[in-house]
Write an enzyme that holds these catalytic residues in place. Structure first.
Site, short mmCIF file in Angstrom:
data_model
loop_
_atom_site.label_atom_id
_atom_site.label_comp_id
_atom_site.label_asym_id
_atom_site.label_seq_id
_atom_site.Cartn_x
_atom_site.Cartn_y
_atom_site.Cartn_z
N SER A 64 0.79 -1.04 0.10
CA SER A 64 0.10 0.23 -0.06
C SER A 64 0.80 1.23 -0.04
CB SER A 64 -0.99 0.02 1.27
OG SER A 64 -1.84 0.93 0.99
N ALA A 504 2.60 3.08 18.28
CA ALA A 504 3.45 2.08 17.30
C ALA A 504 2.85 1.88 15.92
CB ALA A 504 4.05 1.00 17.95
C1 G16 Z 1 -3.08 0.68 6.47
C2 G16 Z 1 -4.47 0.04 7.18
C3 G16 Z 1 -4.94 1.39 7.80
C4 G16 Z 1 -4.12 2.43 8.83
C5 G16 Z 1 -2.72 2.54 7.94
C6 G16 Z 1 -1.54 3.03 8.69
O1 G16 Z 1 -3.40 1.30 5.46
O2 G16 Z 1 -5.22 -0.33 6.39
O3 G16 Z 1 -6.02 1.19 8.45
O4 G16 Z 1 -4.59 3.74 8.94
O5 G16 Z 1 -2.17 1.13 7.47
O6 G16 Z 1 -1.41 1.95 10.16
P1 G16 Z 1 -0.36 2.38 10.79
O7 G16 Z 1 -0.40 3.45 11.48
O8 G16 Z 1 -0.57 1.12 12.20
O9 G16 Z 1 0.86 1.93 10.19
P2 G16 Z 1 -2.66 0.95 4.12
O10 G16 Z 1 -3.27 2.22 3.16
O11 G16 Z 1 -1.23 1.29 4.23
O12 G16 Z 1 -2.87 -0.39 3.63
#
Ligand code: G16
Length: 540
Positions: A64, A504
């Protein structure tokens, strides 16, 4: 007798000294250390499908918003939801087994625990984003899934993450009263293209929209979708930028939703003029944020909070105008990253209930499922709207009592079709935003003026071991390391309208710090001070 599981696993040995964790959105790390995890996810996907009587489960190979050299994998439940938490734990455990024999034994143990017949059918659908490592990781996954676990597979090649969720839901609902659509790419474009046209009902959004595709899979997929939208003279003119998938090293670099949200500025490549509406997707097109420059060349961000408030207020209007206000209630689900001004606007102006959950689509989706209409968005642009089965039934059966009620009801029904209810989908989300703006006869400036965001800052702090940062209260408070929350609270007290938290990340090797305050200077100061506290605690 040969053990196909152990044999398949022996082709993808576990690197030494690494510990894997199914995080916010599956496994995510440097792509070169993911082969063993992929093969084991093949086993888990097969087991999950068998546990669900051979239903299709989905597997998306993507990292992503992460940098191009990362990759990842997430498993999707039959209705397009994120993998059940109990199974995340199994996926983590199997990925940390060392030898092929240990993996095989654990595979058998899972089968016994869940009374899974290992000779019954298992089915998985897989797709990937455009990262260079995707093909190699796909091969490792297929080895585990087909040769190891003997499952059937449908490989869709390149898809956006939400398209994969859509395929899974379509395949499992095909031929039932809940049939979600045709499980093909064409089916996806036709469904959302037609819903966009219906929902507009002849209204035309003002101006054009420039879509930054983060040089990811969203680029070619949006180009396809545009072919199924009404012509630009009748509806929306879309300019596609940052759609270079031939150069995978440019993915998410100086562009994309995460860049825009974190840096609070447009991609440097942007040529948009004052007032031009722009939006940015992320690398797998499951997030979207909007922005524009005003006549003084000042940048304004319209993030996930803004999309949630816009959509919630529009749905509220439609429900009231249809005469359904006493039958259908709307709620909004946010995370700690939601701007304080957005939360206040939803509660005080829209008079809707707000729930706050930890970061991660799975938590928001789960909370939204408890509502009649659950509008859930993370500030980073990840989200959608879900309607409960009873609410869908109420809306489908409701007989309007006046032409005004009928008009509103028609729009409401079309909007339901436009929303990808399996998961947040940047393509369907931006079409929805455009429909709302068209119906309200708004441009970006009118949308912005609904409320004023508190200045805020998001920082990333690299620490030795991010796992020592443990939170409670939907990630708004740290319980570990000892004493850190008290120090953060003391800093928050020093600024007006201050709020800050640290947690984190579950997708990157970092601790995220968020701060907001009455002025830009105070917000930046607070973020910097909390980041220093986190850094110090992380190296103690
Ligand atoms: C993923 C999750 C999201 C989250 C993001 C950041 O998004 O699907 O729900 O907000 O990661 O998460 P963290 O702050 O735990 O790193 P994506 O768009 O990267 O798949």
């Amino acid at each position: 007798m040969a053990d196909p599981v152990a044999e398949a696993m022996s082709r993808h040995p576990t690197p030494e000294g690494l510990v894997y964790q199914y995080g916010t959105a599956g496994f995510r790390t440097k792509s070169e250390v993911l082969d063993s995890v992929m093969a084991r996810c093949g086993l888990i996907a097969a087991l999950r499908s068998r546990a669900l009587k051979g239903k299709w489960v989905g597997v998306m190979i993507t990292a992503s918003h992460n940098p191009p050299e990362d990759n990842g994998v997430k498993i999707v439940e039959p209705m397009g939801n994120m993998l059940q938490e109990e199974w995340e734990i199994l996926a983590t455990a199997i990925s940390n087994k060392q030898t092929p024999e240990e993996v095989s034994q654990y595979y058998q143990e899972i089968a016994e625990k869940y009374r899974i017949d290992l000779s019954s059918p298992a089915r998985a659908v897989v797709a990937r984003d455009t990262r260079a490592s995707g093909a190699r990781l796909l091969a490792a996954f297929l080895d585990g899934l087909t040769k190891g676990a003997g499952a059937e597979v449908k490989d869709y090649g390149f898809l956006t993450t939400p398209q994969l969720h859509y395929m899974v839901r379509c395949l499992n609902t095909e031929g039932t009263p809940d049939a979600y659509g045709t499980p093909t790419e064409k089916g996806y474009y036709e469904k959302f293209g037609a819903a966009f046209k219906n929902a507009l009902r002849g209204k035309k959004p003002s101006g054009s929209l420039t879509v930054d595709c983060a040089n990811g899979v969203g680029g070619p997929k949006l180009a396809e979708l545009i072919k199924h939208l009404p012509p630009k003279e009748e509806a929306l003119e879309i300019f596609v930028v940052n759609d270079n998938v031939i150069k995978p090293e440019s993915l998410n670099v100086e562009c994309g939703a995460d860049f825009v949200k974190t840096n609070q500025r447009a991609p440097p490549s942007s040529k948009a003029g004052p007032g031009d509406r722009c939006c940015s997707l992320d690398g797998d097109a499951d997030r979207v944020v909007y922005y524009f420059k005003d006549s003084n060349n000042m940048f304004h961000l319209l993030d996930g909070d803004r999309i949630a408030t816009l959509v919630a207020s529009f749905l509220g209007d439609l429900v009231r105008q249809s005469g359904l206000a006493d039958k259908v209630t709307i709620g909004v689900v946010q995370t700690a990253y939601a701007n304080g001004a957005a939360t206040e606007y939803v509660e005080k102006t829209l008079k809707l209930k707000v729930d706050c959950t930890p970061t991660g689509v799975k938590y928001l989706h789960h909370a939204a499922e408890k509502l009649d209409v659950g509008v859930y968005f993370e500030a980073n642009g990840h989200g959608t709207v879900i309607f409960s089965p009873d609410t869908l039934d109420t809306i489908a059966k409701y007989e309007p009592r006046s032409p005004g009620q009928k008009d509103a009801l028609d729009v409401l029904r079309a909007v339901i079709d436009l929303i990808n209810q399996a998961v947040g989908d940047a393509l369907s989300d931006f079409l929805l935003v455009e429909v709302v703006l068209a119906h309200k006869s708004w441009g970006a400036q009118e949308w912005l003026s609904t409320y004023t965001d508190l200045p805020n800052r998001l920082l990333k702090v690299i620490v030795a071991d991010r796992k020592i940062f443990q939170t409670t209260d939907a990630e708004r408070k740290l319980v570990k390391p000892d004493g850190l929350q008290k120090s953060i609270d003391a800093e928050v007290q020093k600024v007006r309208q201050g709020r800050s938290f640290a947690r984190a990340s579950g997708t990157e090797d970092a601790v995220r710090v968020y701060a907001e305050a009455a002025t830009r200077g105070e917000a930046d100061d607070l973020a910097r001070k909390v980041a220093e506290l986190v850094k110090a605690a992380g190296s103690a």
